[in-house]
Design a protein around this motif. Structure first.
Motif, short mmCIF file in Angstrom:
data_model
loop_
_atom_site.label_atom_id
_atom_site.label_comp_id
_atom_site.label_asym_id
_atom_site.label_seq_id
_atom_site.Cartn_x
_atom_site.Cartn_y
_atom_site.Cartn_z
N GLN A 124 1.02 -1.05 0.07
CA GLN A 124 -0.10 0.03 0.18
C GLN A 124 0.67 1.39 -0.06
O GLN A 124 0.55 2.27 -0.72
N ARG A 125 1.95 1.18 0.79
CA ARG A 125 2.89 2.23 0.66
C ARG A 125 3.28 2.54 -0.50
O ARG A 125 3.71 3.94 -1.15
N LEU A 126 3.82 1.44 -1.21
CA LEU A 126 4.40 1.64 -2.46
C LEU A 126 3.46 2.23 -3.72
O LEU A 126 3.90 2.89 -4.40
N MET A 127 2.21 1.62 -3.52
CA MET A 127 1.32 2.11 -4.41
C MET A 127 1.11 3.63 -4.13
O MET A 127 0.76 4.41 -5.15
N LYS A 128 0.76 4.04 -2.82
CA LYS A 128 0.87 5.68 -2.58
C LYS A 128 2.04 6.35 -3.09
O LYS A 128 1.71 7.50 -3.64
N GLN A 129 3.25 6.01 -3.32
CA GLN A 129 4.23 6.70 -3.75
C GLN A 129 4.29 6.76 -5.16
O GLN A 129 4.54 7.76 -5.72
N ARG A 130 3.93 5.54 -5.76
CA ARG A 130 3.68 5.60 -7.32
C ARG A 130 2.62 6.75 -7.60
O ARG A 130 2.99 7.53 -8.73
N LEU A 131 1.41 6.69 -6.92
CA LEU A 131 0.65 7.51 -7.40
C LEU A 131 0.71 8.81 -7.09
O LEU A 131 0.57 9.77 -8.07
N ALA A 132 1.55 9.20 -6.24
CA ALA A 132 2.18 10.66 -5.73
C ALA A 132 3.04 11.07 -6.90
O ALA A 132 3.02 12.25 -7.34
N SER A 133 4.18 10.14 -7.28
CA SER A 133 5.09 10.56 -8.23
C SER A 133 4.35 10.75 -9.68
O SER A 133 4.68 11.71 -10.42
N ALA A 134 3.35 9.94 -9.81
CA ALA A 134 2.69 10.00 -11.04
C ALA A 134 1.78 11.54 -10.89
O ALA A 134 1.84 11.91 -12.31
N GLY A 135 1.28 11.54 -9.87
CA GLY A 135 0.72 13.23 -10.05
C GLY A 135 1.42 14.33 -10.16
O GLY A 135 0.95 15.20 -10.89
N THR A 136 2.65 14.41 -9.74
CA THR A 136 3.70 15.34 -9.62
C THR A 136 4.18 15.16 -11.27
O THR A 136 4.45 16.36 -11.55
N GLU A 137 4.33 14.26 -11.85
CA GLU A 137 4.72 14.24 -13.15
C GLU A 137 3.69 14.71 -14.10
O GLU A 137 4.08 15.67 -15.04
N ALA A 138 2.57 14.57 -13.79
CA ALA A 138 1.48 15.08 -14.62
C ALA A 138 1.31 16.67 -14.35
O ALA A 138 0.93 17.33 -15.21
N ALA A 139 1.22 17.05 -12.96
CA ALA A 139 1.30 18.46 -12.75
C ALA A 139 2.58 19.09 -13.56
O ALA A 139 2.24 20.31 -14.20
N LYS A 140 3.79 18.59 -13.79
CA LYS A 140 4.63 19.22 -14.36
C LYS A 140 4.40 19.43 -15.74
O LYS A 140 4.88 20.27 -16.64
N VAL A 141 3.80 18.31 -16.36
CA VAL A 141 3.36 18.17 -18.13
C VAL A 141 2.55 19.24 -18.38
O VAL A 141 2.75 20.15 -19.39
N THR A 142 1.44 19.50 -17.46
CA THR A 142 0.51 20.38 -17.71
C THR A 142 1.12 21.78 -17.48
O THR A 142 0.73 22.64 -18.05
N ALA A 143 1.94 22.08 -16.58
CA ALA A 143 2.72 23.36 -16.23
C ALA A 143 3.40 23.63 -17.59
O ALA A 143 3.61 24.69 -18.08
N VAL A 144 4.24 22.50 -18.27
CA VAL A 144 5.00 22.99 -19.59
C VAL A 144 4.14 23.19 -20.56
O VAL A 144 4.17 24.21 -21.33
N GLU A 145 2.92 22.76 -20.86
CA GLU A 145 2.19 22.69 -22.05
C GLU A 145 1.49 24.43 -21.77
O GLU A 145 1.16 24.84 -23.01
N THR A 146 1.16 24.67 -20.54
CA THR A 146 0.47 25.85 -20.50
C THR A 146 1.60 27.01 -20.97
O THR A 146 0.93 28.16 -21.16
N GLN A 147 2.84 26.83 -20.45
CA GLN A 147 3.81 27.86 -21.00
C GLN A 147 3.95 27.92 -22.37
O GLN A 147 4.10 29.05 -22.87
#
Length: 258
Positions: A235-258
Motif C-alpha cells: 500500500q505504501r509503494l502504491m501511494k508513492q507511485r500515485l504521488a510520483s505520477a501526480g507530480t509528473e502530470a502536474a509538471k507536464v501540464t505546467a510545461v504545456e501551458t507555458q
C-alpha cells in the motif's frame, strides 16, 4: 424322598469334616504350637486344634511435631511501662499515680494499640522529615509492620485463608514499591532494607511451558504479522507511485501551458 436326600447329605458332610480334622491333627501336633504358623506373639493351642495367628495391625503413624514455644513477636521489644501513642505527648500522664499510669501504658493496652505504636517506630526509622507520611519509604515501613503481624497470626491460625490472602496482597504491594524505589533511588532503597531488616530477592525469570498449542498459535501469529506487514508495504509503494505520477502530470501540464 426329600428327607432321605437331606440325611444322606448330612452324613457326607460329617465324614468330610472328620477327614479334615484328622489331616490337620497329623500336620500339627496337639501339644505344640508351630512357630511357622505364628508370626506374632504365642497364643494357647487346645488339643486337637490348630494355631491361628493374631491379627497384626501395623498402621503408619504420623510423627508428632515437637511443641516449641510461642513464636517471637515483633511487639515483644515494646516495654510494658511505655505509654500509649495518644498519651505520649500529654505532660500530665507522666506525673499521675501508678494505677492511672498502668491504665495509660501498654500493660493493659490492646493489640491494635501496640501495633500502631510499632508502626510509628518503624516509620520514624525511615521517614525523611517529621511531616513525611506519604513517601515510598514510609509506605514500605507501614506494610512491613502489617505483614509481620499477619505472619504471627497465621503461625497460630494457619487455616485463616482471608488473612493469608491479605498478607500476600500486602507482600506484592511492598515488592512493587521496593522495585520502584530501587530503580529511582538506590541509596534510599538500601537504607530502607537495612533499617527494616528486609531481604530483597530478585523476581524469577519469565518462563512459559512451550506446548504444541502455544507453538502453533505463535507460528500463526507470526505468519499473520508478516502478511499484514507485506500488505502495508504494498500500500505504501502504491501511494508513492500515485504521488510520483501526480507530480509528473502536474509538471507536464505546467510545461504545456507555458
Amino acid at each position: 424322598m426329600a428327607m432321605l436326600a437331606n440325611v444322606a447329605l448330612r452324613a457326607v458332610l460329617k465324614s468330610s469334616v472328620g477327614v479334615l480334622r484328622e489331616s490337620v491333627a497329623v500336620s500339627v501336633k496337639p501339644w505344640t504350637c508351630s512357630s511357622a504358623l505364628l508370626s506374632g506373639p504365642r497364643v494357647g493351642c487346645g488339643a486337637g486344634g490348630f494355631a491361628v495367628p493374631p491379627p497384626v495391625r501395623h498402621y503408619a503413624r504420623v510423627a508428632k511435631k515437637k511443641k516449641t514455644g510461642p513464636p517471637e513477636s515483633q511487639l515483644s521489644d515494646l516495654p510494658s511501662t511505655m505509654l500509649k501513642m495518644d498519651y505520649t505527648a500529654v505532660p500530665l500522664a507522666q506525673t499521675t499515680d501508678d494505677v492511672v499510669r498502668r491504665l495509660l501504658s501498654l500493660e493493659l493496652a490492646s493489640h491494635s494499640d501496640k501495633l500502631q505504636l510499632k508502626k510509628e517506630q518503624l516509620v520514624a526509622k525511615v521517614q525523611r522529615d517529621e511531616n513525611d507520611r506519604s513517601s515510598v519509604d514510609v509506605r514500605v515501613a507501614i506494610l512491613t509492620a502489617r505483614i509481620r503481624n499477619y505472619q504471627e497470626h497465621l503461625q497460630k491460625h494457619h487455616k485463616d485463608k482471608a488473612n493469608k490472602r491479605r498478607m500476600l496482597m500486602a507482600i506484592d504491594r511492598r515488592k512493587k514499591l521496593l522495585k520502584n524505589l530501587r530503580l529511582v533511588n538506590y541509596e534510599a532503597f538500601e537504607n530502607v532494607c537495612e533499617q527494616l531488616g528486609i531481604t530483597y530477592t530478585f523476581p524469577p525469570e519469565y518462563y512459559r511451558r512451550a506446548t504444541r498449542r502455544w507453538l502453533a498459535k505463535k507460528a500463526f501469529c507470526i505468519k499473520v504479522f508478516k502478511e499484514v506487514q507485506k500488505q502495508k508495504a504494498e500500500q505504501r509503494l502504491m501511494k508513492q507511485r500515485l504521488a510520483s505520477a501526480g507530480t509528473e502530470a502536474a509538471k507536464v501540464t505546467a510545461v504545456e501551458t507555458q
